[in-house]
Design a protein around this motif. Structure first.
Motif, PDB file in Angstrom:
ATOM      1  N   THR A  44       0.828  -1.207   0.000  1.00  0.00           N
ATOM      2  CA  THR A  44       0.000   0.000   0.000  1.00  0.00           C
ATOM      3  C   THR A  44       0.862   1.257   0.000  1.00  0.00           C
ATOM      4  O   THR A  44       1.957   1.267   0.558  1.00  0.00           O
ATOM      5  CB  THR A  44      -0.933   0.046   1.227  1.00  0.00           C
ATOM      6  OG1 THR A  44      -0.141  -0.002   2.411  1.00  0.00           O
ATOM      7  CG2 THR A  44      -1.898  -1.118   1.231  1.00  0.00           C
ATOM      8  N   LYS A  48      -3.613   3.270  -0.127  1.00  0.00           N
ATOM      9  CA  LYS A  48      -4.180   2.679  -1.336  1.00  0.00           C
ATOM     10  C   LYS A  48      -3.348   1.453  -1.740  1.00  0.00           C
ATOM     11  O   LYS A  48      -2.123   1.529  -1.815  1.00  0.00           O
ATOM     12  CB  LYS A  48      -4.186   3.703  -2.466  1.00  0.00           C
ATOM     13  CG  LYS A  48      -4.769   3.175  -3.749  1.00  0.00           C
ATOM     14  CD  LYS A  48      -4.723   4.212  -4.861  1.00  0.00           C
ATOM     15  CE  LYS A  48      -5.206   3.597  -6.143  1.00  0.00           C
ATOM     16  NZ  LYS A  48      -4.920   4.412  -7.308  1.00  0.00           N
ATOM     17  N   VAL A  49      -4.014   0.335  -2.004  1.00  0.00           N
ATOM     18  CA  VAL A  49      -3.324  -0.876  -2.435  1.00  0.00           C
ATOM     19  C   VAL A  49      -2.827  -0.667  -3.864  1.00  0.00           C
ATOM     20  O   VAL A  49      -3.605  -0.343  -4.762  1.00  0.00           O
ATOM     21  CB  VAL A  49      -4.260  -2.110  -2.370  1.00  0.00           C
ATOM     22  CG1 VAL A  49      -3.580  -3.331  -2.950  1.00  0.00           C
ATOM     23  CG2 VAL A  49      -4.701  -2.373  -0.935  1.00  0.00           C
TER      24      VAL A  49
END
Length: 187
Positions: A44, A48-49
């Protein structure tokens, strides 16, 4: 004959419970202790991945370290190699195209110095790692593109090297996704 049917049915039922219920539950329990809790190790950035650490990603821009080529275009649903042998003309053509592309994007590198893993696809088509040598041969290109010193990039690669499992099994490797995330974090 009747003496054998009863035990065979009981054995079948016992094995059915063990192999289709108990064994999967034990494996799922063991998976909870793996990185990512058995769901895969995600990487991440800012919450956010951006990818999975154990699945190869496609990096084609000169400002990033390129990973190993994929015979399935990095499609995790269709993990596979090309099944073409080293004497297959189509395979040899594909490898030559990869070599030519690498040399265009990395001027000053001789063909014989290119690590094989940068021009040949892995068996799964999803290999997320490179050898330290395959990462370091790309340093000059990235240093020029990003305006970062080659020494700093070599240091970054060294920081990302993970050694063999318990110091014994397998080669040292660099995860390309994690390396590129660390590269973007450099200021």
């Amino acid at each position: 004959m009747k003496n054998h049917i009863g035990p065979a049915i009981r054995l079948t039922l016992v094995l059915l419970v063990i192999l289709s219920v108990l064994y999967p539950l034990v494996i799922a329990g063991v998976g909870r202790f793996a990185p990512g809790g058995g769901k895969g190790e995600t990487v991440t950035v800012n919450g956010k991945v951006v990818g999975y650490a154990l699945v190869g990603q496609k990096f084609t821009e000169d400002r990033y370290f390129n990973g190993r080529p994929s015979a399935v275009d990095y499609n995790a649903a269709g993990s596979a190699g090309s099944n073409k042998g080293p004497s297959n003309p189509d395979y040899l053509k594909a490898v030559q195209v990869r070599i030519d592309t690498f040399l265009v994007h990395n001027p000053g590198i001789r063909k014989e110095d290119i690590p094989a893993e940068l021009v040949t696809a892995s068996g799964s088509g999803l290999d997320p790692d490179l050898s330290p040598a395959a990462a370091k041969i790309q340093v000059a290109r990235i240093a020029k593109t990003r305006g970062i010193s080659a020494d700093r990039l070599n240091q970054l690669v060294d920081e990302q090297i993970k050694g063999p499992l318990i110091g014994l099994f397998g080669p040292s490797a660099v995860n390309v996704l994690k390396l590129n995330v660390a590269l973007d974090a450099l200021k």
